[in-house]
Design a protein around this motif. Structure first.
Motif, PDB file in Angstrom:
ATOM      1  N   UNK A  39       0.769  -1.465  -0.115  1.00 25.60           N
ATOM      2  CA  UNK A  39       0.157   0.142  -0.074  1.00 25.60           C
ATOM      3  C   UNK A  39       1.311   1.263  -0.067  1.00 25.60           C
ATOM      4  N   UNK A  40       1.825   1.369   0.553  1.00 22.65           N
ATOM      5  CA  UNK A  40       2.679   2.204   0.485  1.00 22.65           C
ATOM      6  C   UNK A  40       3.623   3.193  -0.915  1.00 22.65           C
ATOM      7  N   UNK A  41       4.021   2.320  -2.119  1.00 22.88           N
ATOM      8  CA  UNK A  41       3.724   2.010  -3.099  1.00 22.88           C
ATOM      9  C   UNK A  41       2.180   2.480  -3.598  1.00 22.88           C
ATOM     10  N   UNK A  42       1.567   2.565  -2.991  1.00 25.34           N
ATOM     11  CA  UNK A  42       0.153   3.386  -4.423  1.00 25.34           C
ATOM     12  C   UNK A  42       0.215   4.759  -4.293  1.00 25.34           C
ATOM     13  N   UNK A  43       0.579   5.260  -4.945  1.00 26.39           N
ATOM     14  CA  UNK A  43       0.306   6.989  -4.944  1.00 26.39           C
ATOM     15  C   UNK A  43      -0.645   7.443  -6.494  1.00 26.39           C
ATOM     16  N   UNK A  44      -0.654   8.613  -6.570  1.00 27.50           N
ATOM     17  CA  UNK A  44      -1.129   9.091  -8.182  1.00 27.50           C
ATOM     18  C   UNK A  44      -0.195   8.398  -8.783  1.00 27.50           C
ATOM     19  N   UNK A  45       0.615   9.130  -8.742  1.00 25.85           N
ATOM     20  CA  UNK A  45       1.386   9.280 -10.349  1.00 25.85           C
ATOM     21  C   UNK A  45       1.686   7.826 -10.167  1.00 25.85           C
ATOM     22  N   UNK A  46       1.880   6.947  -8.886  1.00 32.01           N
ATOM     23  CA  UNK A  46       2.037   5.172  -9.597  1.00 32.01           C
ATOM     24  C   UNK A  46       1.438   4.745 -10.526  1.00 32.01           C
ATOM     25  N   UNK A  47       0.223   4.740  -9.817  1.00 34.89           N
ATOM     26  CA  UNK A  47      -1.721   4.372 -10.415  1.00 34.89           C
ATOM     27  C   UNK A  47      -1.928   5.036 -11.463  1.00 34.89           C
ATOM     28  N   UNK A  48      -1.583   6.175 -12.027  1.00 36.96           N
ATOM     29  CA  UNK A  48      -1.909   6.793 -13.428  1.00 36.96           C
ATOM     30  C   UNK A  48      -0.269   6.207 -14.309  1.00 36.96           C
ATOM     31  N   UNK A  49       1.421   5.690 -13.854  1.00 43.24           N
ATOM     32  CA  UNK A  49       1.471   4.955 -14.646  1.00 43.24           C
ATOM     33  C   UNK A  49       0.954   3.025 -14.969  1.00 43.24           C
ATOM     34  N   UNK A  50       0.101   2.751 -13.463  1.00 39.16           N
ATOM     35  CA  UNK A  50      -0.102   1.561 -13.861  1.00 39.16           C
ATOM     36  C   UNK A  50      -1.027   1.534 -14.860  1.00 39.16           C
ATOM     37  N   UNK A  51      -2.233   2.654 -14.963  1.00 35.66           N
ATOM     38  CA  UNK A  51      -3.220   2.747 -16.113  1.00 35.66           C
ATOM     39  C   UNK A  51      -2.624   3.064 -18.142  1.00 35.66           C
ATOM     40  N   UNK A  52      -0.969   3.602 -17.301  1.00 35.11           N
ATOM     41  CA  UNK A  52      -0.946   4.159 -18.761  1.00 35.11           C
ATOM     42  C   UNK A  52      -1.522   5.628 -18.956  1.00 35.11           C
ATOM     43  N   UNK A  53      -1.940   6.715 -17.967  1.00 35.74           N
ATOM     44  CA  UNK A  53      -2.768   7.501 -18.008  1.00 35.74           C
ATOM     45  C   UNK A  53      -2.034   8.700 -17.325  1.00 35.74           C
ATOM     46  N   UNK A  54      -2.417  10.139 -17.778  1.00 33.63           N
ATOM     47  CA  UNK A  54      -1.558  10.928 -17.539  1.00 33.63           C
ATOM     48  C   UNK A  54      -2.288  11.322 -15.890  1.00 33.63           C
ATOM     49  N   UNK A  55      -1.380  11.601 -14.510  1.00 31.64           N
ATOM     50  CA  UNK A  55      -1.495  11.432 -13.585  1.00 31.64           C
ATOM     51  C   UNK A  55      -3.854  12.698 -13.720  1.00 31.64           C
ATOM     52  N   UNK A  56      -3.251  13.931 -13.033  1.00 25.47           N
ATOM     53  CA  UNK A  56      -4.976  14.512 -14.124  1.00 25.47           C
ATOM     54  C   UNK A  56      -5.814  14.110 -14.015  1.00 25.47           C
ATOM     55  N   UNK A  57      -6.284  12.999 -15.039  1.00 31.57           N
ATOM     56  CA  UNK A  57      -7.057  12.429 -15.274  1.00 31.57           C
ATOM     57  C   UNK A  57      -7.685  11.588 -14.391  1.00 31.57           C
ATOM     58  N   UNK A  58      -6.757  11.288 -13.724  1.00 29.41           N
ATOM     59  CA  UNK A  58      -7.343  10.467 -12.762  1.00 29.41           C
ATOM     60  C   UNK A  58      -8.685  11.191 -11.608  1.00 29.41           C
ATOM     61  N   UNK A  59      -8.470  12.242 -11.112  1.00 30.22           N
ATOM     62  CA  UNK A  59      -8.727  13.318 -10.656  1.00 30.22           C
ATOM     63  C   UNK A  59     -10.745  13.612 -11.048  1.00 30.22           C
ATOM     64  N   UNK A  60     -11.059  13.380 -12.957  1.00 29.47           N
ATOM     65  CA  UNK A  60     -12.240  13.197 -13.248  1.00 29.47           C
ATOM     66  C   UNK A  60     -13.227  11.738 -12.343  1.00 29.47           C
TER      67      UNK A  60
END
Length: 235
Positions: A39-60
């Motif tokens: 769980x410590x590895x879970x950040x907005x940046x790491x999640x965006x990388x996992x999904x192949x998207x830009x971090x800001x797109x997650x906030x939608x």
């Protein structure tokens, strides 16, 4: 021109097959990140990388990390088998406990989070409601239901936490780890530990996980006896 047209067509084809980003995909991506590296590895940046998207797109789809944590805890609860209302309470509590342990072995990072969220989701609330309903339907008083639920979850989560922390990965690794530890143990100093390890842990087929069923049976037996003083559970 022809080469540019082919390139544009190839890109269009890739875009057509790309899975659209939505809240469920975001949350399942977060679970994948936590499963892979904790769980410590879970950040907005790491999640965006996992999904192949830009971090800001997650906030939608999620407001912040707290909402992500609430969501993935709810996903974990949704994987645990719910007690069936008309089922026999012991069987249902046993089935639920075994399912919870199995799920927590897949998502060990979730163990300290399951009881920590202050904005539970629908799956979390349904889970608690089903467990309480099964016990109440069996004739447990409200007080005995509270005792039973606390005792069962303390055992399930505690066992899962111990299992996740062990320096072994399945029965096949027990002997290697135990034998290396025993090299540090002097028989005259720790005789009981040495006896326990050689006569139990190092025996063929030893599996710490097998202790779960034994302990769960003792707890269910004890709850059944205790409940008779406040109204016997219906079978």
């Amino acid at each position: 021109m022809a080469r540019q047209a082919r390139k544009k067509a190839a890109l269009a084809g890739r875009n057509d097959t790309r899975v659209p980003l939505n809240r469920e995909r975001v949350l399942r991506g977060a679970v994948a990140v936590a499963d892979a590296a904790g769980i410590g590895s879970l950040t907005i940046r790491s999640l965006a990388q996992e999904l192949g998207v830009k971090p800001m797109s997650l906030y939608h789809h999620v407001a912040n990390k707290d909402e992500i944590l609430d969501g993935i805890v709810d996903l974990v609860f949704s994987e645990i088998d719910l007690p069936v209302p008309e089922g026999e309470w012991r069987s249902e509590m046993k089935r639920r406990a075994i399912s919870a342990r199995r799920v927590l072995k897949c998502h060990p990072w979730a163990i300290p989070l399951l009881q920590s969220r202050t904005t539970p989701g629908a799956a979390t609330l349904s889970h608690h409601n089903a467990v309480i309903g099964s016990l109440r339907g069996a004739g447990f008083t409200v007080e005995m239901t509270a005792h039973a639920y606390a005792l069962l979850d303390s055992y399930i989560f505690g066992f899962a936490l111990s299992e996740a922390a062990l320096p072994i990965d399945g029965p096949e690794t027990v002997a290697e780890v135990a034998e290396s530890m025993m090299l540090l143990v002097l028989a005259e100093t720790y005789p009981h530990l040495l006896e326990f390890t050689t006569e139990h842990v190092l025996q063929p087929g030893y599996d710490f996980g097998a202790e779960f069923g034994y302990g769960l049976g003792l707890i269910l037996d004890g709850l059944e006896r205790a409940a008779t003083t406040s109204g016997a559970p219906r079978q």
